[in-house]
Enzyme design. Structure first.
Site, PDB file in Angstrom:
ATOM      1  N   HIS A  20       0.834  -1.210   0.000  1.00 15.29           N
ATOM      2  CA  HIS A  20       0.000   0.000   0.000  1.00 15.29           C
ATOM      3  C   HIS A  20       0.864   1.254   0.000  1.00 15.29           C
ATOM      4  CE1 HIS A  20      -2.369  -3.208   2.185  1.00 15.29           C
ATOM      5  NE2 HIS A  20      -2.798  -3.161   0.950  1.00 15.29           N
ATOM      6  N   ASP A 117      -6.312   6.073   0.654  1.00 17.32           N
ATOM      7  CA  ASP A 117      -6.147   4.845  -0.119  1.00 17.32           C
ATOM      8  C   ASP A 117      -7.333   3.922   0.154  1.00 17.32           C
ATOM      9  OD1 ASP A 117      -5.593   3.432   2.212  1.00 17.32           O
ATOM     10  OD2 ASP A 117      -3.549   2.870   1.638  1.00 17.32           O
ATOM     11  N   TRP A 373      -1.259  -6.338  -9.042  1.00 18.45           N
ATOM     12  CA  TRP A 373      -1.437  -5.288 -10.051  1.00 18.45           C
ATOM     13  C   TRP A 373      -0.127  -4.572 -10.392  1.00 18.45           C
ATOM     14  CZ3 TRP A 373      -4.138  -4.795 -13.984  1.00 18.45           C
ATOM     15  CH2 TRP A 373      -4.284  -3.580 -14.652  1.00 18.45           C
ATOM     16  N   SER A 375       2.834  -5.901 -10.467  1.00 20.30           N
ATOM     17  CA  SER A 375       3.573  -6.782 -11.382  1.00 20.30           C
ATOM     18  C   SER A 375       2.964  -6.714 -12.782  1.00 20.30           C
ATOM     19  CB  SER A 375       3.536  -8.224 -10.872  1.00 20.30           C
ATOM     20  OG  SER A 375       4.234  -8.307  -9.660  1.00 20.30           O
ATOM     21  N   GLU A 378       4.002  -3.546 -14.406  1.00 23.81           N
ATOM     22  CA  GLU A 378       5.421  -3.599 -14.780  1.00 23.81           C
ATOM     23  C   GLU A 378       5.609  -4.452 -16.035  1.00 23.81           C
ATOM     24  OE1 GLU A 378       6.491  -2.969 -10.083  1.00 23.81           O
ATOM     25  OE2 GLU A 378       6.966  -4.894 -10.975  1.00 23.81           O
ATOM     26  N   GLU A 394      -6.832  -9.891  -4.817  1.00 21.43           N
ATOM     27  CA  GLU A 394      -7.661  -9.630  -5.998  1.00 21.43           C
ATOM     28  C   GLU A 394      -7.015 -10.221  -7.257  1.00 21.43           C
ATOM     29  OE1 GLU A 394      -5.210  -7.877  -5.276  1.00 21.43           O
ATOM     30  OE2 GLU A 394      -4.702  -6.455  -6.847  1.00 21.43           O
ATOM     31  N   GLN A 395      -6.065 -11.155  -7.041  1.00 20.18           N
ATOM     32  CA  GLN A 395      -5.276 -11.656  -8.175  1.00 20.18           C
ATOM     33  C   GLN A 395      -6.086 -12.514  -9.144  1.00 20.18           C
ATOM     34  OE1 GLN A 395      -2.160 -13.530  -5.925  1.00 20.18           O
ATOM     35  NE2 GLN A 395      -1.535 -11.580  -5.036  1.00 20.18           N
TER      36      GLN A 395
END
Ligand code: UDP
Length: 484
Positions: A20, A117, A373, A375, A378, A394-395
């Site tokens: 975070h 956030d 997210w 990764s 990127e 949340e993957q």
């Protein structure tokens, strides 16, 4: 630089944990470096975790970005052994509300806006107390945002567990979602983290705007749905601003394992290497590690693998990549003789690697990823297609988004958390992403997205404009308050 934002000061609230803190700091850097905004990042800390901002090597725009670690909160009396992560995060930020209020009150001048956030949405009344605009930053997709704000509706419409639904879930603006791909807090409706998640879904639309770490060309349909879809529009009446992709910059090569690895990558042909990594904390079962090793070997694709043992034991880096050849004591979670056989084909890195630098290397052509997210961003911004291997959080939703919506990834038939993915399937996935004709569209698409990401962030690009629009609203609100 954006001169109209001179003297503007905003506060970003970051919940605890690197996952975070990094997005909060990256946003702060973007606001400072591109828009000339002064930013204070208030970090919620706990008594048990170390001061994480000090562990970060992220280069900060020091003149304009200030980090304040709030006094640690203690939630030990509120949690038990089964308290889930989302609940813990919400409890921590809840306990920190008085500290956040005091920190804002102690500022020389009232800040222009407060940006919370995802896990600190409960702080929105503080903005009202100080009469400043409030925004929420969701450091992931518009898809995720649509799901969370629509979840209170699903909560009313569906009575049993989501995972038991025979049909895909219908979320406005998104492709239908398999029930098993929902985010962790939706897996068990009886757990407290589900109630926290529904509360967050109700609070997000109460902000003056929602910033998402996505961009117009990545999610045109979902972003359009936020503007035009009746069902979504009746829930979210405030604008959704795609301001991304914001991601960590490439770190300067460190002394650890980076230089040997980069030298090895330099010697490989263009787009010939699969990078395998499961984020900051992802671990596999022993059986799965063994199958993955076999699958990589059988695929005959070159690879860089960030290896973690199946337990929390420290990995012994004596096993890996000795310049004088491999020590042949293959750890028992890797197939016998794997290190020796894989010597020419692959490079194993214990525990942690400089991911952004690796993904940006021209020899990397595929990424087997746990689908965090950061990764994913990127990978896309490096033009690298993926094998989606979601583990938690949340993957699974991200994996569905990559495969169903974007078409830049392949994924195993059955979720890797449900069943061990066999070596044969891994071999096929590896070949598809790297070289088979079936993967060509995916490889082309991700390169287009890389270009659109760069264009969006440029001065005058869609994401730059989106951020500028938010800032100009903040400046106007401040001007009106100052005038009265
Ligand atoms: N990361 C890294 N080296 C590693 C593993 C992870 O640099 O060996 C970085 C990665 O580049 C990304 C972050 O850690 O920026 C992981 O974030 P993500 O959202 O992908 O997943 P999470 O770890 O939060 O599940």
């Amino acid at each position: 630089m954006d001169s109209s934002c001179n003297n503007l000061h905003v506060v970003i609230i970051s919940s605890p944990g690197m996952g975070h803190l990094i997005p909060a700091l990256v946003l702060a850097n973007r606001l400072a470096a591109t828009h000339d905004v002064r930013v204070t990042v208030l970090i919620v800390t706990t008594a048990v975790s170390p001061p994480e901002s000090k562990l970060l090597k992220l280069p900060l725009h020091r003149e304009l970005v200030e980090i304040i670690e709030l006094p640690p909160v203690d939630i030990s009396h509120l949690v038990g052994p089964t308290t889930q992560v989302v609940t813990q995060l919400c409890l921590m930020t809840r306990e920190a509300v008085p500290f956040i209020r005091s920190a804002v009150a102690a500022m020389d001048r009232r800040p222009g806006a407060l940006i919370a956030d995802l896990f600190s949405t409960e702080t929105f009344p503080i903005a009202a107390e100080f009469n400043i605009p409030k925004y929420v930053y969701i450091p992931t997709t518009a898809w995720f945002t649509a799901l969370i704000v629509y979840s209170p509706v699903l909560d009313q419409e569906i009575n049993s567990q989501y995972v038991d639904q025979p049909q895909h879930l219908r979320i406005p603006g998104c492709k239908p979602v398999r029930p098993e791909d929902v985010v962790d807090p939706m897996l068990d409706r009886t757990d407290q983290q589900y109630s926290e998640y529904i509360r967050m879904g109700k609070e997000i639309p109460l902000f003056d705007g929602i910033l998402v770490n996505s961009w117009e060309d990545l999610e045109p349909i979902t972003l359009q749905a936020f503007r035009e879809n009746e069902a979504l529009g009746s829930i979210v009446k405030v604008p959704v601003y795609p301001i991304g992709p914001l991601r960590r910059p490439i770190e300067p090569a460190g002394p650890e394992n980076s230089s040997d690895l980069i030298c090895w990558l330099d010697r490989q042909p263009n787009e010939s290497v699969i990078f395998v990594s499961f984020g900051s904390g992802g671990m596999l079962s022993k059986e799965q590690i063994t199958e993955l090793a076999w699958g990589l070997e059988l695929s005959r694709q070159r690879f860089v693998w960030v290896v973690r043992p199946p337990t929390k034991d420290r990995v012994d880096d004596a096993f890996f990549n000795k310049s004088d050849g491999y020590n042949d004591c293959t750890p028992d979670y890797l197939p016998e003789g794997f290190l020796t056989r894989a010597h020419d084909l692959g490079f194993l890195v214990p525990m942690w690697a400089q991911q952004v630098e690796i993904l940006n290397h021209p020899s990397v052509g595929g990424f087997l990823s746990h689908c965090g997210w950061n990764s994913i961003l990127e990978s896309i911004t490096s033009g690298v297609p993926m094998i989606a291997w979601p583990l938690y959080s949340e993957q699974r939703l991200n994996a569905a988004f990559l495969t169903e919506e974007l078409g830049v990834a392949v994924r195993p038939e059955v979720l890797p958390t449900k069943q061990v993915v066999g070596r044969g399937e891994i071999q096929t996935l590896g070949r598809t992403v790297m070289q088979d004709k079936a993967g060509q569209a995916m490889r082309d698409k991700v390169k287009q997205l890389k270009i659109s990401a760069t264009n969006g962030l440029k001065h005058g690009g869609a994401s730059h404009k989106s951020m500028s629009e938010v800032l100009s609203k903040i400046v106007h609100a401040k001007y009106n308050v100052d005038e009265n």
